[in-house]
Enzyme design. Structure first.
Site, PDB file in Angstrom:
ATOM      1  CG  ASP A 102      -1.716  -1.107   1.489  1.00 25.36           C
ATOM      2  OD1 ASP A 102      -2.028  -1.795   0.510  1.00 25.36           O
ATOM      3  OD2 ASP A 102      -2.075  -1.336   2.663  1.00 25.36           O
TER       4      ASP A 102
HETATM    5  N1  URA Z   1      -1.098  -5.898   3.990  1.00 23.04           N
HETATM    6  C1  URA Z   1      -1.568  -4.655   3.986  1.00 23.04           C
HETATM    7  O1  URA Z   1      -2.574  -4.354   4.607  1.00 23.04           O
HETATM    8  N2  URA Z   1      -0.896  -3.710   3.294  1.00 23.04           N
HETATM    9  C2  URA Z   1       0.239  -3.969   2.618  1.00 23.04           C
HETATM   10  O2  URA Z   1       0.813  -3.070   2.010  1.00 23.04           O
HETATM   11  C3  URA Z   1       0.721  -5.290   2.626  1.00 23.04           C
HETATM   12  C4  URA Z   1       0.028  -6.228   3.328  1.00 23.04           C
END
Ligand code: URA
Length: 232
Positions: A102
Protein backbone atom coordinates in the site's frame (compact mmCIF):
# COMPACT_ATOMS: atom_id res chain seq x y z
CA UNK A 1 20.54 -9.58 -30.01
CA UNK A 2 21.81 -6.64 -32.01
CA UNK A 3 23.52 -3.95 -30.00
CA UNK A 4 21.00 -1.25 -30.94
CA UNK A 5 18.01 -3.31 -29.83
CA UNK A 6 19.78 -4.50 -26.69
CA UNK A 7 20.60 -0.97 -25.51
CA UNK A 8 17.24 0.47 -26.60
CA UNK A 9 15.47 -2.30 -24.64
CA UNK A 10 17.33 -1.19 -21.52
CA UNK A 11 15.60 2.18 -21.86
CA UNK A 12 18.60 4.29 -22.94
CA UNK A 13 16.64 5.69 -25.89
CA UNK A 14 14.79 4.83 -29.06
CA UNK A 15 16.54 2.64 -31.61
CA UNK A 16 17.19 5.78 -33.66
CA UNK A 17 18.79 7.50 -30.67
CA UNK A 18 20.96 4.47 -29.94
CA UNK A 19 22.06 4.28 -33.60
CA UNK A 20 23.08 7.92 -33.28
CA UNK A 21 24.91 7.22 -30.00
CA UNK A 22 26.84 4.41 -31.70
CA UNK A 23 27.69 6.68 -34.63
CA UNK A 24 28.87 9.35 -32.18
CA UNK A 25 31.18 6.84 -30.48
CA UNK A 26 29.39 6.82 -27.13
CA UNK A 27 29.18 3.04 -27.11
CA UNK A 28 32.55 1.40 -26.51
CA UNK A 29 34.09 -1.66 -24.96
CA UNK A 30 36.09 -1.52 -21.75
CA UNK A 31 39.29 -0.96 -23.71
CA UNK A 32 37.78 2.17 -25.25
CA UNK A 33 37.20 0.70 -28.72
CA UNK A 34 34.13 2.16 -30.43
CA UNK A 35 31.49 -0.47 -31.06
CA UNK A 36 29.44 -0.81 -34.24
CA UNK A 37 25.77 -1.73 -34.56
CA UNK A 38 26.73 -5.32 -35.45
CA UNK A 39 29.51 -5.75 -32.83
CA UNK A 40 29.21 -8.97 -30.83
CA UNK A 41 30.80 -7.73 -27.60
CA UNK A 42 29.99 -9.52 -24.33
CA UNK A 43 27.31 -7.65 -22.36
CA UNK A 44 29.58 -6.96 -19.37
CA UNK A 45 32.22 -5.35 -21.63
CA UNK A 46 29.88 -2.75 -23.12
CA UNK A 47 30.10 0.85 -21.89
CA UNK A 48 27.56 3.55 -22.67
CA UNK A 49 29.00 7.02 -22.21
CA UNK A 50 31.91 5.40 -20.29
CA UNK A 51 29.55 3.68 -17.83
CA UNK A 52 28.68 -0.04 -17.65
CA UNK A 53 25.19 -0.85 -18.89
CA UNK A 54 22.29 -1.33 -16.49
CA UNK A 55 21.66 -4.96 -15.53
CA UNK A 56 20.75 -7.29 -18.39
CA UNK A 57 17.20 -8.63 -18.69
CA UNK A 58 16.47 -11.16 -15.96
CA UNK A 59 17.19 -8.62 -13.23
CA UNK A 60 15.73 -8.80 -9.72
CA UNK A 61 15.80 -5.65 -7.57
CA UNK A 62 15.07 -5.24 -3.86
CA UNK A 63 13.88 -1.78 -2.79
CA UNK A 64 13.29 -0.41 0.69
CA UNK A 65 10.03 1.32 -0.18
CA UNK A 66 9.32 4.43 1.86
CA UNK A 67 5.83 5.38 3.01
CA UNK A 68 3.98 7.69 0.63
CA UNK A 69 5.04 5.99 -2.63
CA UNK A 70 2.54 4.12 -4.81
CA UNK A 71 3.39 0.78 -6.44
CA UNK A 72 2.41 1.76 -9.95
CA UNK A 73 4.19 2.73 -13.16
CA UNK A 74 1.66 5.50 -13.95
CA UNK A 75 -0.36 7.20 -11.23
CA UNK A 76 -0.75 10.46 -9.36
CA UNK A 77 1.82 11.43 -6.75
CA UNK A 78 5.08 9.76 -5.84
CA UNK A 79 5.70 6.38 -7.44
CA UNK A 80 8.17 3.65 -6.50
CA UNK A 81 9.60 3.97 -10.03
CA UNK A 82 10.62 7.56 -9.19
CA UNK A 83 13.29 6.01 -6.93
CA UNK A 84 14.91 4.15 -9.84
CA UNK A 85 16.74 5.75 -12.79
CA UNK A 86 14.18 7.16 -15.26
CA UNK A 87 15.14 4.78 -18.03
CA UNK A 88 14.13 1.73 -15.91
CA UNK A 89 10.49 2.59 -16.76
CA UNK A 90 11.26 2.16 -20.45
CA UNK A 91 12.85 -1.29 -20.17
CA UNK A 92 11.60 -4.15 -22.32
CA UNK A 93 10.66 -6.59 -20.94
CA UNK A 94 8.89 -4.37 -18.43
CA UNK A 95 10.21 -4.18 -14.88
CA UNK A 96 7.24 -4.86 -12.60
CA UNK A 97 6.82 -5.21 -8.88
CA UNK A 98 6.21 -8.66 -7.43
CA UNK A 99 2.99 -7.94 -5.61
CA UNK A 100 2.38 -4.52 -4.12
CA UNK A 101 2.61 -2.63 -0.88
CA UNK A 102 0.00 0.00 0.00
CA UNK A 103 1.02 3.61 -0.42
CA UNK A 104 1.29 3.96 3.38
CA UNK A 105 3.26 0.72 3.86
CA UNK A 106 7.05 0.73 3.82
CA UNK A 107 9.57 -2.08 3.47
CA UNK A 108 10.78 -4.83 1.19
CA UNK A 109 9.53 -4.60 -2.38
CA UNK A 110 10.89 -6.70 -5.25
CA UNK A 111 10.95 -5.74 -8.92
CA UNK A 112 11.73 -8.06 -11.81
CA UNK A 113 11.43 -8.36 -15.57
CA UNK A 114 11.66 -12.14 -15.33
CA UNK A 115 8.16 -13.62 -15.59
CA UNK A 116 9.27 -17.11 -14.54
CA UNK A 117 10.90 -15.75 -11.39
CA UNK A 118 7.85 -13.60 -10.61
CA UNK A 119 5.53 -16.60 -10.84
CA UNK A 120 7.85 -18.69 -8.71
CA UNK A 121 7.73 -16.07 -5.93
CA UNK A 122 3.96 -15.66 -5.97
CA UNK A 123 3.10 -19.32 -6.55
CA UNK A 124 1.37 -20.87 -3.51
CA UNK A 125 3.58 -23.91 -4.13
CA UNK A 126 6.70 -21.89 -3.22
CA UNK A 127 5.12 -20.91 0.14
CA UNK A 128 7.21 -17.76 0.44
CA UNK A 129 6.32 -16.18 3.82
CA UNK A 130 6.14 -12.40 4.15
CA UNK A 131 6.93 -10.80 7.46
CA UNK A 132 5.36 -7.51 8.57
CA UNK A 133 6.17 -5.23 11.50
CA UNK A 134 2.95 -3.74 12.77
CA UNK A 135 2.20 -0.76 15.02
CA UNK A 136 -1.33 -0.60 16.40
CA UNK A 137 -3.59 2.16 17.55
CA UNK A 138 -4.91 0.22 20.56
CA UNK A 139 -3.40 -2.43 22.84
CA UNK A 140 -3.71 -6.01 21.67
CA UNK A 141 -6.55 -7.85 23.43
CA UNK A 142 -4.82 -11.21 23.76
CA UNK A 143 -6.94 -13.35 21.43
CA UNK A 144 -5.25 -12.24 18.18
CA UNK A 145 -2.52 -14.91 18.13
CA UNK A 146 -5.09 -17.68 18.24
CA UNK A 147 -7.50 -15.95 15.86
CA UNK A 148 -4.84 -15.38 13.18
CA UNK A 149 -3.42 -18.90 13.59
CA UNK A 150 -6.83 -20.57 13.35
CA UNK A 151 -7.04 -20.93 9.57
CA UNK A 152 -10.73 -20.09 9.88
CA UNK A 153 -10.63 -16.32 9.86
CA UNK A 154 -12.85 -14.75 7.20
CA UNK A 155 -12.32 -11.24 5.86
CA UNK A 156 -15.31 -9.17 4.80
CA UNK A 157 -16.56 -9.87 1.25
CA UNK A 158 -14.27 -12.90 0.84
CA UNK A 159 -15.39 -16.49 0.44
CA UNK A 160 -12.25 -18.37 1.44
CA UNK A 161 -10.88 -18.32 5.00
CA UNK A 162 -7.37 -17.01 5.54
CA UNK A 163 -4.49 -19.43 5.83
CA UNK A 164 -3.05 -19.66 9.33
CA UNK A 165 -0.71 -16.72 10.07
CA UNK A 166 1.77 -16.37 12.91
CA UNK A 167 1.58 -13.35 15.17
CA UNK A 168 4.46 -12.57 17.50
CA UNK A 169 3.50 -10.01 20.13
CA UNK A 170 6.36 -7.60 20.81
CA UNK A 171 4.53 -5.35 23.25
CA UNK A 172 1.00 -3.96 23.75
CA UNK A 173 0.89 -2.12 20.44
CA UNK A 174 3.66 -3.74 18.40
CA UNK A 175 3.64 -7.12 16.70
CA UNK A 176 5.30 -9.13 13.93
CA UNK A 177 2.98 -10.96 11.56
CA UNK A 178 4.02 -13.73 9.15
CA UNK A 179 1.67 -14.30 6.21
CA UNK A 180 1.68 -17.17 3.75
CA UNK A 181 -0.56 -15.55 1.15
CA UNK A 182 -1.24 -12.05 -0.12
CA UNK A 183 -4.81 -10.77 -0.04
CA UNK A 184 -5.73 -7.16 -0.69
CA UNK A 185 -4.77 -4.95 2.31
CA UNK A 186 -4.48 -8.18 4.24
CA UNK A 187 -2.62 -7.03 7.36
CA UNK A 188 -4.78 -3.93 7.84
CA UNK A 189 -7.98 -5.92 7.28
CA UNK A 190 -6.95 -8.68 9.68
CA UNK A 191 -6.36 -6.21 12.51
CA UNK A 192 -9.54 -4.30 11.62
CA UNK A 193 -11.44 -7.61 11.88
CA UNK A 194 -9.83 -8.09 15.30
CA UNK A 195 -11.14 -4.66 16.39
CA UNK A 196 -7.89 -2.75 16.06
CA UNK A 197 -6.31 -0.31 13.62
CA UNK A 198 -2.85 -0.43 12.03
CA UNK A 199 -1.08 2.92 12.32
CA UNK A 200 2.29 1.85 10.86
CA UNK A 201 3.14 -1.09 8.65
CA UNK A 202 6.43 -2.26 7.23
CA UNK A 203 7.40 -5.46 5.44
CA UNK A 204 10.72 -6.55 6.91
CA UNK A 205 11.28 -9.85 5.05
CA UNK A 206 10.27 -11.82 2.01
CA UNK A 207 11.23 -15.39 2.82
CA UNK A 208 14.61 -15.00 4.51
CA UNK A 209 15.51 -11.94 2.44
CA UNK A 210 15.64 -8.82 4.60
CA UNK A 211 16.51 -5.17 4.14
CA UNK A 212 19.89 -5.24 5.90
CA UNK A 213 21.97 -2.24 4.82
CA UNK A 214 19.23 -0.67 2.68
CA UNK A 215 17.92 2.66 3.98
CA UNK A 216 14.44 3.85 2.97
CA UNK A 217 14.38 4.75 -0.71
CA UNK A 218 17.49 2.69 -1.49
CA UNK A 219 17.57 -0.38 -3.72
CA UNK A 220 20.00 -3.00 -4.96
CA UNK A 221 20.26 -5.63 -7.66
CA UNK A 222 19.99 -9.08 -6.09
CA UNK A 223 22.71 -11.69 -6.54
CA UNK A 224 21.86 -15.37 -7.05
CA UNK A 225 22.56 -15.89 -3.31
CA UNK A 226 20.17 -13.06 -2.37
CA UNK A 227 17.50 -14.53 -4.65
CA UNK A 228 17.92 -17.95 -3.06
CA UNK A 229 17.17 -16.39 0.37
CA UNK A 230 13.61 -15.67 -0.81
CA UNK A 231 12.96 -19.41 -0.97
CA UNK A 232 15.12 -20.43 2.01
N1 URA B 1 -1.10 -5.90 3.99
C1 URA B 1 -1.57 -4.65 3.99
O1 URA B 1 -2.57 -4.35 4.61
N2 URA B 1 -0.90 -3.71 3.29
C2 URA B 1 0.24 -3.97 2.62
O2 URA B 1 0.81 -3.07 2.01
C3 URA B 1 0.72 -5.29 2.63
C4 URA B 1 0.03 -6.23 3.33
Amino acid sequence: MRLVKLIANLGYGSRKEIQMAIRNGWVTDKQGNRLKADSKTAFDDILFDDEPLDPAPGVVILMHKPEGYTCSIKDQGQLVYDLLPDRYRMRKPVLSTIGRLDKETSGALIFTDDGTFLHKVISPKSEVPKIYEVTLDRPLKGDEVELFASGGMMLESEVKPLKPAELEVLDDTHARLTLHEGRYHQVRRMFAAAGNHVTELSRSRIGSLGLEGLAEGQWKVLTEDDKALIFA
